[in-house]
Design a protein around this motif. Structure first.
Motif, PDB file in Angstrom:
ATOM      1  N   LEU A 103      11.986  -4.080   2.058  1.00  0.00           N
ATOM      2  CA  LEU A 103      10.820  -3.867   2.909  1.00  0.00           C
ATOM      3  C   LEU A 103      10.722  -2.420   3.359  1.00  0.00           C
ATOM      4  O   LEU A 103       9.661  -1.810   3.286  1.00  0.00           O
ATOM      5  N   PHE A 104      11.840  -1.872   3.826  1.00  0.00           N
ATOM      6  CA  PHE A 104      11.822  -0.498   4.331  1.00  0.00           C
ATOM      7  C   PHE A 104      11.908   0.537   3.217  1.00  0.00           C
ATOM      8  O   PHE A 104      11.688   1.718   3.462  1.00  0.00           O
ATOM      9  N   GLY A 105      12.211   0.113   2.000  1.00  0.00           N
ATOM     10  CA  GLY A 105      12.239   1.009   0.855  1.00  0.00           C
ATOM     11  C   GLY A 105      10.927   0.936   0.105  1.00  0.00           C
ATOM     12  O   GLY A 105       9.922   1.549   0.484  1.00  0.00           O
ATOM     13  N   ASP A 106      10.927   0.142  -0.957  1.00  0.00           N
ATOM     14  CA  ASP A 106       9.727   0.014  -1.792  1.00  0.00           C
ATOM     15  C   ASP A 106       8.520  -0.488  -1.019  1.00  0.00           C
ATOM     16  O   ASP A 106       7.396  -0.053  -1.251  1.00  0.00           O
ATOM     17  N   GLY A 107       8.739  -1.408  -0.085  1.00  0.00           N
ATOM     18  CA  GLY A 107       7.620  -1.952   0.683  1.00  0.00           C
ATOM     19  C   GLY A 107       6.919  -0.903   1.537  1.00  0.00           C
ATOM     20  O   GLY A 107       5.692  -0.852   1.597  1.00  0.00           O
ATOM     21  N   ALA A 108       7.701  -0.058   2.196  1.00  0.00           N
ATOM     22  CA  ALA A 108       7.118   0.992   3.035  1.00  0.00           C
ATOM     23  C   ALA A 108       6.390   2.029   2.185  1.00  0.00           C
ATOM     24  O   ALA A 108       5.295   2.480   2.535  1.00  0.00           O
ATOM     25  N   VAL A 109       6.983   2.388   1.052  1.00  0.00           N
ATOM     26  CA  VAL A 109       6.334   3.367   0.177  1.00  0.00           C
ATOM     27  C   VAL A 109       5.066   2.769  -0.429  1.00  0.00           C
ATOM     28  O   VAL A 109       4.029   3.433  -0.500  1.00  0.00           O
ATOM     29  N   ALA A 110       5.133   1.504  -0.842  1.00  0.00           N
ATOM     30  CA  ALA A 110       3.948   0.852  -1.406  1.00  0.00           C
ATOM     31  C   ALA A 110       2.818   0.792  -0.382  1.00  0.00           C
ATOM     32  O   ALA A 110       1.649   1.058  -0.703  1.00  0.00           O
ATOM     33  N   ALA A 111       3.159   0.442   0.844  1.00  0.00           N
ATOM     34  CA  ALA A 111       2.136   0.404   1.898  1.00  0.00           C
ATOM     35  C   ALA A 111       1.578   1.800   2.154  1.00  0.00           C
ATOM     36  O   ALA A 111       0.364   1.967   2.332  1.00  0.00           O
ATOM     37  N   ALA A 112       2.444   2.794   2.158  1.00  0.00           N
ATOM     38  CA  ALA A 112       1.995   4.171   2.380  1.00  0.00           C
ATOM     39  C   ALA A 112       1.063   4.630   1.266  1.00  0.00           C
ATOM     40  O   ALA A 112       0.034   5.260   1.533  1.00  0.00           O
ATOM     41  N   VAL A 113       1.415   4.321   0.023  1.00  0.00           N
ATOM     42  CA  VAL A 113       0.557   4.700  -1.108  1.00  0.00           C
ATOM     43  C   VAL A 113      -0.808   4.029  -0.969  1.00  0.00           C
ATOM     44  O   VAL A 113      -1.856   4.670  -1.094  1.00  0.00           O
ATOM     45  N   THR A 114      -0.799   2.736  -0.677  1.00  0.00           N
ATOM     46  CA  THR A 114      -2.050   1.980  -0.549  1.00  0.00           C
ATOM     47  C   THR A 114      -2.930   2.542   0.561  1.00  0.00           C
ATOM     48  O   THR A 114      -4.118   2.805   0.363  1.00  0.00           O
ATOM     49  N   LEU A 115      -2.343   2.728   1.733  1.00  0.00           N
ATOM     50  CA  LEU A 115      -3.133   3.177   2.883  1.00  0.00           C
ATOM     51  C   LEU A 115      -3.508   4.656   2.775  1.00  0.00           C
ATOM     52  O   LEU A 115      -4.600   5.055   3.192  1.00  0.00           O
ATOM     53  N   ASP A 116      -2.634   5.463   2.203  1.00  0.00           N
ATOM     54  CA  ASP A 116      -2.939   6.883   2.024  1.00  0.00           C
ATOM     55  C   ASP A 116      -4.110   7.057   1.069  1.00  0.00           C
ATOM     56  O   ASP A 116      -4.998   7.884   1.299  1.00  0.00           O
ATOM     57  N   ARG A 117      -4.160   6.270   0.016  1.00  0.00           N
ATOM     58  CA  ARG A 117      -5.285   6.327  -0.926  1.00  0.00           C
ATOM     59  C   ARG A 117      -6.607   5.997  -0.240  1.00  0.00           C
ATOM     60  O   ARG A 117      -7.666   6.443  -0.669  1.00  0.00           O
ATOM     61  N   LEU A 118      -6.535   5.209   0.839  1.00  0.00           N
ATOM     62  CA  LEU A 118      -7.738   4.823   1.569  1.00  0.00           C
ATOM     63  C   LEU A 118      -8.034   5.764   2.744  1.00  0.00           C
ATOM     64  O   LEU A 118      -8.947   5.512   3.526  1.00  0.00           O
ATOM     65  N   GLY A 119      -7.239   6.825   2.877  1.00  0.00           N
ATOM     66  CA  GLY A 119      -7.510   7.836   3.892  1.00  0.00           C
ATOM     67  C   GLY A 119      -6.992   7.533   5.287  1.00  0.00           C
ATOM     68  O   GLY A 119      -7.427   8.168   6.254  1.00  0.00           O
TER      69      GLY A 119
END
Length: 131
Positions: A36-52
């Motif tokens: 969760l704190f590894g891949d999950g956090a990065v995946a969430a960051a990528v998703t939300l960062d792409r949306l600004g």
């Protein structure tokens, strides 16, 4: 010889991660917390960062989770300023609230949201070339 598979970037692979599932298991089971704190956090960051999404918006939601809990944060009409990322985050939070809506789960969720915000900030600093 068969053609080589299309190569995908790490961002593309991580964006396909089911963050909601990682949240449900990572907040309730120690064995999944690293994911969760590894891949999950990065995946969430990528998703939300792409949306600004701005990091400070997630830090604000983390404080709401810390003080009011996952269920309360999931019921917010606009947890983030834009509709699409708000719907995604609301989905993540409501799923997590169903399985991890305890004081301990709320604390882990708030920490996770803060970690996601930090990763978004680092991604932006890297793109902009600022330390």
């Amino acid at each position: 010889m068969p053609p080589a598979p299309d190569s995908r970037t790490d961002d593309e692979v991580l964006a396909a991660t089911d963050v909601a599932v990682l949240l449900r298991y990572g907040l309730t089971q120690d064995a999944f917390r690293t994911a969760l704190f590894g891949d999950g956090a990065v995946a969430a960051a990528v998703t939300l960062d792409r949306l600004g999404v701005l990091p400070r918006s997630l830090v604000f939601v983390a404080e709401i989770v810390r003080s009011g809990g996952l269920a309360y944060a999931a019921e917010l009409p606009e947890p983030l300023p834009s509709p699409e990322p708000a719907a995604i985050l609301r989905d993540w939070l409501s799923g997590a609230a169903q399985t991890a809506g305890t004081p301990e789960g709320d604390t882990w969720a708030a920490r996770w949201l803060a970690a996601v915000a930090e990763i978004i900030a680092l991604r932006r600093a890297t793109r902009e070339g600022t330390p």
